[in-house]
Scaffold this motif. Structure first.
Motif, short mmCIF file in Angstrom:
data_model
loop_
_atom_site.label_atom_id
_atom_site.label_comp_id
_atom_site.label_asym_id
_atom_site.label_seq_id
_atom_site.Cartn_x
_atom_site.Cartn_y
_atom_site.Cartn_z
N VAL A 184 0.86 -1.19 0.00
CA VAL A 184 0.00 0.00 0.00
C VAL A 184 0.89 1.23 0.00
CG1 VAL A 184 -0.21 0.20 2.51
CG2 VAL A 184 -2.05 1.04 1.07
N ASP A 185 0.46 2.29 -0.72
CA ASP A 185 1.30 3.47 -0.86
C ASP A 185 0.87 4.59 0.10
OD1 ASP A 185 -0.96 4.63 -1.99
OD2 ASP A 185 -0.22 4.52 -4.05
N LEU A 186 1.45 5.76 -0.08
CA LEU A 186 1.20 6.88 0.83
C LEU A 186 -0.25 7.36 0.80
CD1 LEU A 186 4.42 9.05 0.29
CD2 LEU A 186 3.73 7.89 2.40
N SER A 187 -0.94 7.12 -0.32
CA SER A 187 -2.34 7.55 -0.43
C SER A 187 -3.31 6.46 0.01
CB SER A 187 -2.64 7.96 -1.88
OG SER A 187 -2.50 6.85 -2.76
N SER A 188 -2.77 5.42 0.67
CA SER A 188 -3.56 4.26 1.13
C SER A 188 -4.14 3.46 -0.02
CB SER A 188 -4.69 4.72 2.08
OG SER A 188 -4.15 5.36 3.21
N GLN A 189 -3.53 3.56 -1.18
CA GLN A 189 -3.95 2.79 -2.35
C GLN A 189 -3.28 1.42 -2.32
OE1 GLN A 189 -6.12 3.85 -4.85
NE2 GLN A 189 -6.00 1.78 -5.68
N THR A 190 -4.08 0.35 -2.33
CA THR A 190 -3.52 -0.99 -2.38
C THR A 190 -2.94 -1.25 -3.77
OG1 THR A 190 -5.16 -1.74 -0.78
CG2 THR A 190 -3.99 -3.43 -1.98
N LEU A 191 -1.78 -1.91 -3.81
CA LEU A 191 -0.99 -2.01 -5.04
C LEU A 191 -0.98 -3.42 -5.62
CD1 LEU A 191 2.09 0.01 -3.75
CD2 LEU A 191 0.17 0.89 -5.10
N ARG A 192 -0.75 -3.49 -6.93
CA ARG A 192 -0.45 -4.76 -7.60
C ARG A 192 0.86 -4.67 -8.37
NH1 ARG A 192 -2.85 -5.44 -13.03
NH2 ARG A 192 -3.53 -3.42 -13.82
N THR A 193 1.56 -3.56 -8.17
CA THR A 193 2.83 -3.34 -8.86
C THR A 193 3.87 -4.38 -8.43
OG1 THR A 193 3.34 -1.70 -7.16
CG2 THR A 193 2.52 -0.88 -9.27
N ASP A 242 5.62 -6.78 -15.07
CA ASP A 242 4.16 -6.83 -15.22
C ASP A 242 3.51 -6.95 -13.84
OD1 ASP A 242 4.34 -6.68 -17.94
OD2 ASP A 242 4.11 -8.83 -18.28
N PRO A 243 2.40 -6.27 -13.61
CA PRO A 243 1.75 -6.31 -12.29
C PRO A 243 0.94 -7.58 -12.08
CG PRO A 243 0.47 -4.95 -13.77
CD PRO A 243 1.70 -5.35 -14.53
N MET A 244 0.59 -7.85 -10.83
CA MET A 244 -0.34 -8.92 -10.53
C MET A 244 -1.72 -8.58 -11.10
SD MET A 244 0.54 -9.84 -6.54
CE MET A 244 0.35 -8.14 -5.97
N VAL A 245 -2.59 -9.58 -11.14
CA VAL A 245 -3.97 -9.35 -11.56
C VAL A 245 -4.71 -8.55 -10.50
CG1 VAL A 245 -6.19 -10.46 -12.07
CG2 VAL A 245 -4.06 -11.42 -12.99
N LEU A 246 -4.49 -8.90 -9.22
CA LEU A 246 -5.21 -8.28 -8.11
C LEU A 246 -4.30 -7.41 -7.27
CD1 LEU A 246 -7.35 -11.30 -6.85
CD2 LEU A 246 -8.07 -9.47 -8.39
N THR A 247 -4.88 -6.37 -6.68
CA THR A 247 -4.15 -5.60 -5.68
C THR A 247 -4.10 -6.41 -4.39
OG1 THR A 247 -6.17 -4.49 -4.94
CG2 THR A 247 -4.89 -3.42 -6.69
N ARG A 248 -2.97 -6.34 -3.68
CA ARG A 248 -2.78 -7.15 -2.47
C ARG A 248 -2.00 -6.35 -1.43
NH1 ARG A 248 -3.47 -12.86 -3.58
NH2 ARG A 248 -3.86 -13.18 -5.81
N HIS A 249 -2.49 -6.39 -0.19
CA HIS A 249 -1.86 -5.71 0.94
C HIS A 249 -1.70 -6.70 2.07
CE1 HIS A 249 -2.19 -2.49 4.31
NE2 HIS A 249 -0.93 -2.67 3.97
N TYR A 250 -0.56 -6.68 2.75
CA TYR A 250 -0.20 -7.71 3.73
C TYR A 250 -0.20 -9.07 3.07
CZ TYR A 250 -0.77 -4.04 7.23
OH TYR A 250 -0.65 -2.88 7.96
#
Length: 403
Positions: free
Chosen positions: A254-263, A278-286
């Motif tokens: 997750v980034d500074l704007s609380s956006q969950t990432l798939r990068t 290439d990014p993942m299909v889904l965003t994932r946090h923890y």
């Protein structure tokens, strides 16, 4: 980069004079060694704890002990001298710890949060090879979660975490207690770790001071810390793993704007540069990830968890093929919407421990095994003694605990 010595803040203690050999031996094969040529010292020991006591003496010695032999209630501390390719050696000695880390079968589970979001000091050890719980372990001195544990040089360490943000805690092999041995410059929690060399470990991102950071730290076995290459962006709750002697893989967070990432990125250590993959299909946090060899012997990274009930779970695990640089769907995990679990490897397999199921709001104690051969999941015969999430997990060598 200027090294920051931890010795100045009390990293030196009697615990840290132990000689624990490096814990990755992919480049050399340790073989038998001669007792006569290797003997360092001899100490009398009680017969009922001979092997364990002798192993502890080897670890605690100020010499270059890497092995021992027990003979008639006496512990002979030895130093290794004979390696693969050398001739004229005998099989008198017993090795201590000099095995590939992938063969270490005991998993230590530390702290975290238990059912009801209770902060934990509990420590347990599971012998994966023999499928048994080891006896109760000494608890942490403080409540702690959101941290990592690792073996670095001679030390079993915990760094930071919520509840003890700046502390460096070491496990004393002699009295089996945890003790503070120093501190880092600012609070650090929910970071990731990766190792590609024996002599250091990379601490990446997480909360540092008052916010999410893009900084990394190289924590050396000699006690010094130097800045590492900055992450492409501030991030916490992502996963990281070493791919070979030169590359580190990260994904999610997750980034500074609380956006969950798939990068997804890979670090080339030789150039200190990150490459966007290439990014993942889904965003994932923890999220958790680990490496395995496919049936074609290609290196793959399995990504599990980091999902919650706000996302459509398809696929619920993902696999990145490193040589081909491509993603594919992995086998469905029993808890699709899981996070704050932990992953480690043993015997060529990956294991997912505990975590939090967002569907049922349940703290988990289960252990599940990923079988690379057919890319499937099976339930491990044991559960953790305590259901928990955001804990630390570390593989430990033989002789560290009585089991």
């Amino acid at each position: 980069m200027k090294a920051i010595s931890l010795f100045a803040v009390g990293l030196v203690s009697s615990t840290l004079t132990m000689s624990l050999p490096t814990n990755r031996f992919n480049s050399r094969i340790i073989t038998r060694f001669s007792y006569g040529d290797s003997q360092l010292e001899t100490t009398k020991i009680a017969p009922d704890r001979s092997n364990l006591a002798c192993s502890a003496m080897c670890l605690a010695s100020g010499t270059s002990c890497t092995g021992f032999k027990v003979e008639k209630n006496r512990c002979h501390l030895l130093r290794s001298w004979s390696f693969a390719g050398e001739s004229n050696f005998s099989a008198d000695g017993i090795k201590v710890h000099e095995r590939n880390v992938s063969e270490w079968s005991k998993i230590m589970i530390i702290g975290g949060r238990e059912t009801g979001y209770v902060k934990s000091t509990n420590v347990e050890v599971i012998d994966m090879a023999n499928e048994k719980h080891c006896p109760n372990q000494s608890s942490l001195p403080t409540l702690r979660y959101g941290m990592h544990a690792f073996i670095l040089g001679s030390k079993l360490l915990i760094l930071g975490g919520i509840g003890n943000y700046q502390d460096i805690t070491s496990y004393n092999y002699e009295n089996h207690l945890w003790e503070s041995i120093g501190s880092i410059a600012a609070d650090r929690s929910d970071y990731s770790v990766a190792r590609i060399q024996d002599s250091w470990i990379l601490i990446l991102g997480g909360y540092f001071g008052s916010g999410i950071t893009n900084t990394t730290l190289v924590f050396n076995a000699n006690g010094s810390i130097i800045p590492g290459p900055d992450l492409p962006e501030p991030n916490e709750g992502f996963c990281a793993c070493g791919l070979d002697d030169n590359h580190i893989f990260i994904t999610g967070g997750v980034d500074l704007s609380s956006q969950t990432l798939r990068t997804t990125y890979v670090l080339d250590w030789s150039t200190q540069q990150w490459t966007n993959l290439d990014p993942m299909v889904l965003t994932r946090h923890y999220v958790e990830c680990g490496t395995f060899l496919g049936t074609n012997q290609e290196l793959n990274i399995l990504v599990v968890g980091g999902l919650d009930s706000r996302v459509i779970v398809d696929p619920n695990t993902e696999i990145f093929n490193w040589p081909q640089r491509t993603w594919r769907a992995g086998p469905d995990f029993v808890y699709p919407e899981i996070f704050l679990n932990r992953m480690t490897s043993f015997d060529g397999k990956l294991f997912v421990f505990g975590g939090f199921d967002d569907v049922s709001s349940t703290f988990l104690s289960s252990i599940h095994t990923f079988i690379p051969g057919n890319e499937s999941w099976v339930r491990f015969p044991l559960d953790m003694k305590i259901a928990r999430r955001d804990f630390a997990i570390v593989k430990i060598p033989e002789g560290i605990v009585d089991c």
